[in-house]
Design a protein around this motif. Sequence first.
Motif, PDB file in Angstrom:
ATOM      1  N   SER A 144       0.615  -0.799   0.401  1.00 48.75           N
ATOM      2  CA  SER A 144       0.553  -0.014   0.012  1.00 48.75           C
ATOM      3  C   SER A 144       0.737   1.572  -0.057  1.00 48.75           C
ATOM      4  O   SER A 144       1.959   1.371   0.290  1.00 48.75           O
ATOM      5  CB  SER A 144      -1.446   0.210   1.075  1.00 48.75           C
ATOM      6  OG  SER A 144      -0.209  -0.080   2.373  1.00 48.75           O
ATOM      7  N   GLU A 145       0.274   2.497  -0.498  1.00 46.70           N
ATOM      8  CA  GLU A 145       0.489   3.482  -0.672  1.00 46.70           C
ATOM      9  C   GLU A 145      -0.289   5.299  -0.398  1.00 46.70           C
ATOM     10  O   GLU A 145      -1.490   4.664  -0.267  1.00 46.70           O
ATOM     11  CB  GLU A 145       1.795   4.043  -1.971  1.00 46.70           C
ATOM     12  CG  GLU A 145       2.292   2.607  -2.689  1.00 46.70           C
ATOM     13  CD  GLU A 145       2.899   3.140  -4.086  1.00 46.70           C
ATOM     14  OE1 GLU A 145       2.188   4.345  -4.296  1.00 46.70           O
ATOM     15  OE2 GLU A 145       3.499   2.380  -4.791  1.00 46.70           O
ATOM     16  N   PRO A 146       0.669   5.848   0.302  1.00 49.36           N
ATOM     17  CA  PRO A 146      -0.161   7.262   0.764  1.00 49.36           C
ATOM     18  C   PRO A 146      -1.255   7.575  -0.061  1.00 49.36           C
ATOM     19  O   PRO A 146      -2.546   7.626   0.252  1.00 49.36           O
ATOM     20  CB  PRO A 146       0.597   8.068   1.141  1.00 49.36           C
ATOM     21  CG  PRO A 146       1.574   7.227   1.410  1.00 49.36           C
ATOM     22  CD  PRO A 146       2.321   6.379   0.650  1.00 49.36           C
ATOM     23  N   ARG A 147      -1.288   7.270  -1.529  1.00 52.35           N
ATOM     24  CA  ARG A 147      -2.012   8.324  -2.566  1.00 52.35           C
ATOM     25  C   ARG A 147      -3.317   6.667  -2.805  1.00 52.35           C
ATOM     26  O   ARG A 147      -3.911   7.303  -3.453  1.00 52.35           O
ATOM     27  CB  ARG A 147      -1.317   7.443  -3.787  1.00 52.35           C
ATOM     28  CG  ARG A 147      -0.890   6.506  -4.436  1.00 52.35           C
ATOM     29  CD  ARG A 147       0.592   6.939  -5.452  1.00 52.35           C
ATOM     30  NE  ARG A 147       1.816   5.827  -5.768  1.00 52.35           N
ATOM     31  CZ  ARG A 147       1.100   5.497  -7.211  1.00 52.35           C
ATOM     32  NH1 ARG A 147       0.880   5.887  -8.392  1.00 52.35           N
ATOM     33  NH2 ARG A 147       2.145   4.694  -7.371  1.00 52.35           N
ATOM     34  N   ASP A 148      -2.624   5.492  -1.773  1.00 54.39           N
ATOM     35  CA  ASP A 148      -3.672   4.776  -2.160  1.00 54.39           C
ATOM     36  C   ASP A 148      -5.475   4.910  -0.824  1.00 54.39           C
ATOM     37  O   ASP A 148      -6.485   4.264  -1.205  1.00 54.39           O
ATOM     38  CB  ASP A 148      -3.601   2.850  -1.942  1.00 54.39           C
ATOM     39  CG  ASP A 148      -2.544   2.790  -2.593  1.00 54.39           C
ATOM     40  OD1 ASP A 148      -1.900   1.334  -2.276  1.00 54.39           O
ATOM     41  OD2 ASP A 148      -2.325   3.414  -3.866  1.00 54.39           O
ATOM     42  N   SER A 149      -4.834   5.872   0.018  1.00 56.83           N
ATOM     43  CA  SER A 149      -6.028   6.313   0.427  1.00 56.83           C
ATOM     44  C   SER A 149      -7.803   6.872   0.112  1.00 56.83           C
ATOM     45  O   SER A 149      -7.628   8.051  -0.601  1.00 56.83           O
ATOM     46  CB  SER A 149      -5.234   7.395   1.373  1.00 56.83           C
ATOM     47  OG  SER A 149      -4.169   6.749   2.114  1.00 56.83           O
ATOM     48  N   ALA A 150      -8.386   6.545   0.421  1.00 52.44           N
ATOM     49  CA  ALA A 150      -9.550   6.804  -0.089  1.00 52.44           C
ATOM     50  C   ALA A 150     -10.991   6.236   0.771  1.00 52.44           C
ATOM     51  O   ALA A 150     -10.725   5.146   1.613  1.00 52.44           O
ATOM     52  CB  ALA A 150      -9.329   6.630  -1.744  1.00 52.44           C
ATOM     53  N   VAL A 151     -12.480   5.779  -0.127  1.00 56.98           N
ATOM     54  CA  VAL A 151     -13.100   5.136   0.195  1.00 56.98           C
ATOM     55  C   VAL A 151     -13.151   4.136  -0.474  1.00 56.98           C
ATOM     56  O   VAL A 151     -13.576   4.708  -1.712  1.00 56.98           O
ATOM     57  CB  VAL A 151     -14.495   5.740   0.908  1.00 56.98           C
ATOM     58  CG1 VAL A 151     -15.188   5.068   1.023  1.00 56.98           C
ATOM     59  CG2 VAL A 151     -14.538   6.901   2.139  1.00 56.98           C
ATOM     60  N   TYR A 152     -13.253   2.788  -0.283  1.00 56.29           N
ATOM     61  CA  TYR A 152     -13.315   1.858  -1.200  1.00 56.29           C
ATOM     62  C   TYR A 152     -14.816   0.827  -1.263  1.00 56.29           C
ATOM     63  O   TYR A 152     -14.744   0.787   0.281  1.00 56.29           O
ATOM     64  CB  TYR A 152     -12.236   0.507  -0.636  1.00 56.29           C
ATOM     65  CG  TYR A 152     -10.691   1.377  -1.031  1.00 56.29           C
ATOM     66  CD1 TYR A 152     -10.431   1.760  -0.495  1.00 56.29           C
ATOM     67  CD2 TYR A 152     -11.065   0.979  -2.765  1.00 56.29           C
ATOM     68  CE1 TYR A 152      -8.889   2.141  -1.101  1.00 56.29           C
ATOM     69  CE2 TYR A 152      -9.143   1.273  -3.211  1.00 56.29           C
ATOM     70  CZ  TYR A 152      -8.682   2.290  -2.075  1.00 56.29           C
ATOM     71  OH  TYR A 152      -7.335   2.530  -2.096  1.00 56.29           O
ATOM     72  N   PHE A 153     -15.780   1.491  -1.622  1.00 58.37           N
ATOM     73  CA  PHE A 153     -17.199   0.621  -1.924  1.00 58.37           C
ATOM     74  C   PHE A 153     -17.328  -0.580  -2.817  1.00 58.37           C
ATOM     75  O   PHE A 153     -16.565  -0.595  -3.732  1.00 58.37           O
ATOM     76  CB  PHE A 153     -18.201   1.602  -3.176  1.00 58.37           C
ATOM     77  CG  PHE A 153     -17.971   2.827  -1.957  1.00 58.37           C
ATOM     78  CD1 PHE A 153     -17.851   4.484  -2.077  1.00 58.37           C
ATOM     79  CD2 PHE A 153     -19.375   3.254  -0.845  1.00 58.37           C
ATOM     80  CE1 PHE A 153     -18.165   5.235  -1.405  1.00 58.37           C
ATOM     81  CE2 PHE A 153     -19.233   4.423   0.095  1.00 58.37           C
ATOM     82  CZ  PHE A 153     -18.958   5.497  -0.198  1.00 58.37           C
ATOM     83  N   CYS A 154     -17.972  -1.263  -2.152  1.00 55.70           N
ATOM     84  CA  CYS A 154     -18.399  -2.757  -3.167  1.00 55.70           C
ATOM     85  C   CYS A 154     -19.549  -2.275  -2.910  1.00 55.70           C
ATOM     86  O   CYS A 154     -21.192  -1.727  -2.513  1.00 55.70           O
ATOM     87  CB  CYS A 154     -17.868  -3.819  -1.825  1.00 55.70           C
ATOM     88  SG  CYS A 154     -18.930  -5.096  -2.787  1.00 55.70           S
ATOM     89  N   ALA A 155     -20.132  -2.863  -4.628  1.00 55.87           N
ATOM     90  CA  ALA A 155     -21.367  -2.864  -4.779  1.00 55.87           C
ATOM     91  C   ALA A 155     -21.660  -4.116  -5.608  1.00 55.87           C
ATOM     92  O   ALA A 155     -21.136  -4.755  -6.443  1.00 55.87           O
ATOM     93  CB  ALA A 155     -21.884  -1.410  -5.939  1.00 55.87           C
TER      94      ALA A 155
END
Lengths: 121, 115
Positions: free
Chosen positions: A82-93
């Motif tokens: 993992s890298e800092p730029r991967d910081s996000a909200v990950y949604f599954c749908a």
Amino acid sequence: DAGVIQSPRHEVTEMGQEVTLRCKPISGHNSLFWYRQTMMRGLELLIYFNNNVPIDDSGMPEDRFSAKMPNASFSTLKIQPSEPRDSAVYFCASSLKGRGLAVRWNTGELFFGEGSRLTVL
Amino acid sequence: AQKITQTQPGMFVQEKEAVTLDCTYDTSDQSYGLFWYKQPSSGEMIFLIYQGSYDEQNATEGRYSLNFQKARKSANLVISASQLGDSAMYFCAMREGRTGNQFYFGTGTSLTVIP
């Protein structure tokens, strides 16, 4: 009925660590999607599966990202390292795939999980 | 070309007034579906309304209606009698018939309801 279930809801990790996000779609749904949402890039489709088969993974940023769907009731999205730029909200749908051109389909709306907020330090 | 275009990054509306959020789409398919989702500050994505390309009447769901103009390829969301709880991000999305699976989302419109 239970909706789409994601875990963990929040994850804080250090750069270089492996991150695994999990998703349980709604029972009976045959399509599963992974999205990433950030302020800068909005909502991005990473990958989607139909009947457990990956159909389009062109949105996966790079080889550090991988997704699997071993059965109809479970999917994982893995980031390693993992890298800092991967910081996000990950949604599954998940959704029920439509029938196609000739037949009017069910609405086929996406049902979203509550998201997994990932912070990579 | 963008599949879904939302040209209003932010909108303000007075409480109890109606507001229209714009959405245009691009597809060569005859069969497709259009959707609107709401994302409040808590982060969840909430499905609001659906319009099928074969539907002749505009979709309505309570205070939400979809102004579907097929020839213009627009699918605007109308919220009547705005409430403070309507303050949120709103996303327009399309599902094409050709693939039957791919969902395209717009960049969203941030709606703020003013008391």
